[in-house]
Design a protein around this motif. Structure first.
Motif, PDB file in Angstrom:
ATOM      1  N   ILE A  87       8.279 -14.589   6.546  1.00  0.00           N
ATOM      2  CA  ILE A  87       6.848 -14.422   6.279  1.00  0.00           C
ATOM      3  C   ILE A  87       6.397 -13.117   6.919  1.00  0.00           C
ATOM      4  O   ILE A  87       6.621 -12.890   8.114  1.00  0.00           O
ATOM      5  N   VAL A  88       5.804 -12.245   6.123  1.00  0.00           N
ATOM      6  CA  VAL A  88       5.335 -10.949   6.599  1.00  0.00           C
ATOM      7  C   VAL A  88       3.817 -10.934   6.503  1.00  0.00           C
ATOM      8  O   VAL A  88       3.253 -11.117   5.427  1.00  0.00           O
ATOM      9  N   ARG A  89       3.183 -10.731   7.630  1.00  0.00           N
ATOM     10  CA  ARG A  89       1.719 -10.667   7.692  1.00  0.00           C
ATOM     11  C   ARG A  89       1.308  -9.201   7.678  1.00  0.00           C
ATOM     12  O   ARG A  89       1.468  -8.503   8.672  1.00  0.00           O
ATOM     13  N   LEU A  90       0.799  -8.756   6.548  1.00  0.00           N
ATOM     14  CA  LEU A  90       0.432  -7.357   6.374  1.00  0.00           C
ATOM     15  C   LEU A  90      -1.028  -7.126   6.737  1.00  0.00           C
ATOM     16  O   LEU A  90      -1.873  -7.998   6.513  1.00  0.00           O
ATOM     17  N   PRO A  91      -1.339  -5.939   7.254  1.00  0.00           N
ATOM     18  CA  PRO A  91      -2.751  -5.626   7.471  1.00  0.00           C
ATOM     19  C   PRO A  91      -3.433  -5.477   6.116  1.00  0.00           C
ATOM     20  O   PRO A  91      -2.829  -4.979   5.166  1.00  0.00           O
ATOM     21  N   SER A  92      -4.652  -5.902   6.018  1.00  0.00           N
ATOM     22  CA  SER A  92      -5.378  -5.819   4.753  1.00  0.00           C
ATOM     23  C   SER A  92      -5.418  -4.392   4.240  1.00  0.00           C
ATOM     24  O   SER A  92      -5.702  -3.454   4.986  1.00  0.00           O
ATOM     25  N   SER A  93      -5.138  -4.223   2.963  1.00  0.00           N
ATOM     26  CA  SER A  93      -5.209  -2.897   2.345  1.00  0.00           C
ATOM     27  C   SER A  93      -6.626  -2.577   1.874  1.00  0.00           C
ATOM     28  O   SER A  93      -6.886  -1.487   1.386  1.00  0.00           O
ATOM     29  N   SER A  94      -7.528  -3.511   2.036  1.00  0.00           N
ATOM     30  CA  SER A  94      -8.899  -3.334   1.568  1.00  0.00           C
ATOM     31  C   SER A  94      -9.605  -2.188   2.274  1.00  0.00           C
ATOM     32  O   SER A  94      -9.534  -2.070   3.504  1.00  0.00           O
ATOM     33  N   PRO A  95     -10.327  -1.354   1.513  1.00  0.00           N
ATOM     34  CA  PRO A  95     -11.140  -0.312   2.147  1.00  0.00           C
ATOM     35  C   PRO A  95     -12.218  -0.910   3.057  1.00  0.00           C
ATOM     36  O   PRO A  95     -12.693  -0.255   3.978  1.00  0.00           O
ATOM     37  N   ALA A  96     -12.586  -2.167   2.808  1.00  0.00           N
ATOM     38  CA  ALA A  96     -13.585  -2.831   3.651  1.00  0.00           C
ATOM     39  C   ALA A  96     -13.046  -3.081   5.058  1.00  0.00           C
ATOM     40  O   ALA A  96     -13.801  -3.268   5.994  1.00  0.00           O
ATOM     41  N   TYR A  97     -11.744  -3.060   5.207  1.00  0.00           N
ATOM     42  CA  TYR A  97     -11.082  -3.259   6.504  1.00  0.00           C
ATOM     43  C   TYR A  97     -10.866  -1.888   7.143  1.00  0.00           C
ATOM     44  O   TYR A  97      -9.751  -1.455   7.392  1.00  0.00           O
ATOM     45  N   ALA A  98     -11.954  -1.195   7.391  1.00  0.00           N
ATOM     46  CA  ALA A  98     -11.906   0.195   7.836  1.00  0.00           C
ATOM     47  C   ALA A  98     -11.689   0.353   9.339  1.00  0.00           C
ATOM     48  O   ALA A  98     -11.476   1.464   9.815  1.00  0.00           O
ATOM     49  N   ALA A  99     -11.724  -0.724  10.086  1.00  0.00           N
ATOM     50  CA  ALA A  99     -11.522  -0.641  11.530  1.00  0.00           C
ATOM     51  C   ALA A  99     -10.103  -0.216  11.872  1.00  0.00           C
ATOM     52  O   ALA A  99      -9.835   0.253  12.974  1.00  0.00           O
ATOM     53  N   VAL A 100      -9.191  -0.375  10.916  1.00  0.00           N
ATOM     54  CA  VAL A 100      -7.796  -0.003  11.119  1.00  0.00           C
ATOM     55  C   VAL A 100      -7.500   1.227  10.265  1.00  0.00           C
ATOM     56  O   VAL A 100      -7.830   1.256   9.078  1.00  0.00           O
ATOM     57  N   SER A 101      -6.868   2.222  10.840  1.00  0.00           N
ATOM     58  CA  SER A 101      -6.591   3.463  10.123  1.00  0.00           C
ATOM     59  C   SER A 101      -5.555   3.257   9.026  1.00  0.00           C
ATOM     60  O   SER A 101      -4.752   2.317   9.070  1.00  0.00           O
ATOM     61  N   TYR A 102      -5.554   4.173   8.081  1.00  0.00           N
ATOM     62  CA  TYR A 102      -4.578   4.158   7.004  1.00  0.00           C
ATOM     63  C   TYR A 102      -3.162   4.201   7.573  1.00  0.00           C
ATOM     64  O   TYR A 102      -2.277   3.479   7.125  1.00  0.00           O
ATOM     65  N   GLN A 103      -2.936   5.044   8.570  1.00  0.00           N
ATOM     66  CA  GLN A 103      -1.604   5.185   9.160  1.00  0.00           C
ATOM     67  C   GLN A 103      -1.127   3.875   9.791  1.00  0.00           C
ATOM     68  O   GLN A 103       0.043   3.515   9.684  1.00  0.00           O
ATOM     69  N   THR A 104      -2.032   3.167  10.431  1.00  0.00           N
ATOM     70  CA  THR A 104      -1.683   1.880  11.046  1.00  0.00           C
ATOM     71  C   THR A 104      -1.360   0.859   9.963  1.00  0.00           C
ATOM     72  O   THR A 104      -0.386   0.096  10.075  1.00  0.00           O
ATOM     73  N   LYS A 105      -2.169   0.842   8.903  1.00  0.00           N
ATOM     74  CA  LYS A 105      -1.899  -0.064   7.783  1.00  0.00           C
ATOM     75  C   LYS A 105      -0.550   0.261   7.154  1.00  0.00           C
ATOM     76  O   LYS A 105       0.260  -0.639   6.878  1.00  0.00           O
ATOM     77  N   LEU A 106      -0.299   1.545   6.938  1.00  0.00           N
ATOM     78  CA  LEU A 106       0.958   1.968   6.324  1.00  0.00           C
ATOM     79  C   LEU A 106       2.151   1.536   7.161  1.00  0.00           C
ATOM     80  O   LEU A 106       3.158   1.053   6.626  1.00  0.00           O
ATOM     81  N   ALA A 107       2.046   1.654   8.461  1.00  0.00           N
ATOM     82  CA  ALA A 107       3.138   1.235   9.340  1.00  0.00           C
ATOM     83  C   ALA A 107       3.424  -0.261   9.169  1.00  0.00           C
ATOM     84  O   ALA A 107       4.583  -0.679   9.128  1.00  0.00           O
ATOM     85  N   GLY A 108       2.388  -1.066   9.046  1.00  0.00           N
ATOM     86  CA  GLY A 108       2.573  -2.495   8.814  1.00  0.00           C
ATOM     87  C   GLY A 108       3.226  -2.783   7.476  1.00  0.00           C
ATOM     88  O   GLY A 108       4.131  -3.612   7.373  1.00  0.00           O
ATOM     89  N   TRP A 109       2.787  -2.069   6.457  1.00  0.00           N
ATOM     90  CA  TRP A 109       3.332  -2.279   5.112  1.00  0.00           C
ATOM     91  C   TRP A 109       4.773  -1.797   4.997  1.00  0.00           C
ATOM     92  O   TRP A 109       5.541  -2.288   4.180  1.00  0.00           O
ATOM     93  N   ARG A 110       5.165  -0.848   5.812  1.00  0.00           N
ATOM     94  CA  ARG A 110       6.540  -0.343   5.758  1.00  0.00           C
ATOM     95  C   ARG A 110       7.558  -1.400   6.155  1.00  0.00           C
ATOM     96  O   ARG A 110       8.747  -1.256   5.886  1.00  0.00           O
ATOM     97  N   GLU A 111       7.102  -2.451   6.774  1.00  0.00           N
ATOM     98  CA  GLU A 111       8.001  -3.548   7.127  1.00  0.00           C
ATOM     99  C   GLU A 111       8.668  -4.137   5.883  1.00  0.00           C
ATOM    100  O   GLU A 111       9.746  -4.714   5.954  1.00  0.00           O
TER     101      GLU A 111
END
Length: 118
Positions: A87-111
């Motif tokens: 089970i992989v819990r990814l950071p939300s890709s939603s633009p509404a989830y702006a508290a997390v940077s794109y780079q941080t989201k990308l790092a999570g998705w790279r899993e």
């Protein structure tokens, strides 16, 4: 790189690329009431039956959820079946989830890279 390519693609091309890499895309929510775009505003939802879906996928190795609400709904739907998969819990890709940077989201998705099929 797949993530760079996906950013510049239109939606049909994104779906085609996902299929070419044997990545399935499925929404845990079939229908719901929601005012606005935030997942936290989802009310009275009906879940898609993930257990029926995964029974048709003999080679399924991992299940990834896009954001906290998807994790909550998806894990409830899967129940004990979740123990059979990574089970992989990814950071939300939603633009509404702006508290997390794109780079941080990308790092999570790279899993997910370890599950890509070329």
């Amino acid at each position: 790189m797949i993530e760079q390519d996906l950013v510049a693609m239109d939606y049909p091309a994104r779906l085609k690329t996902l299929l070419e890499h044997r990545i399935g895309l499925w929404d845990v929510v079939a229908e719901a009431q929601r005012s606005g775009s935030l997942d936290s505003r989802i009310r009275d939802h009906a879940s898609n039956d993930l257990n029926i879906l995964i029974k048709t996928l003999a080679n399924l190795a991992a299940i990834a959820f896009n954001g906290g609400m998807a994790v909550k709904i998806g894990m409830r739907a899967l129940g004990e079946t979740a123990n059979q998969y990574r089970i992989v819990r990814l950071p939300s890709s939603s633009p509404a989830y702006a508290a997390v940077s794109y780079q941080t989201k990308l790092a999570g998705w790279r899993e997910l890279r370890e599950y890509l099929v070329d």
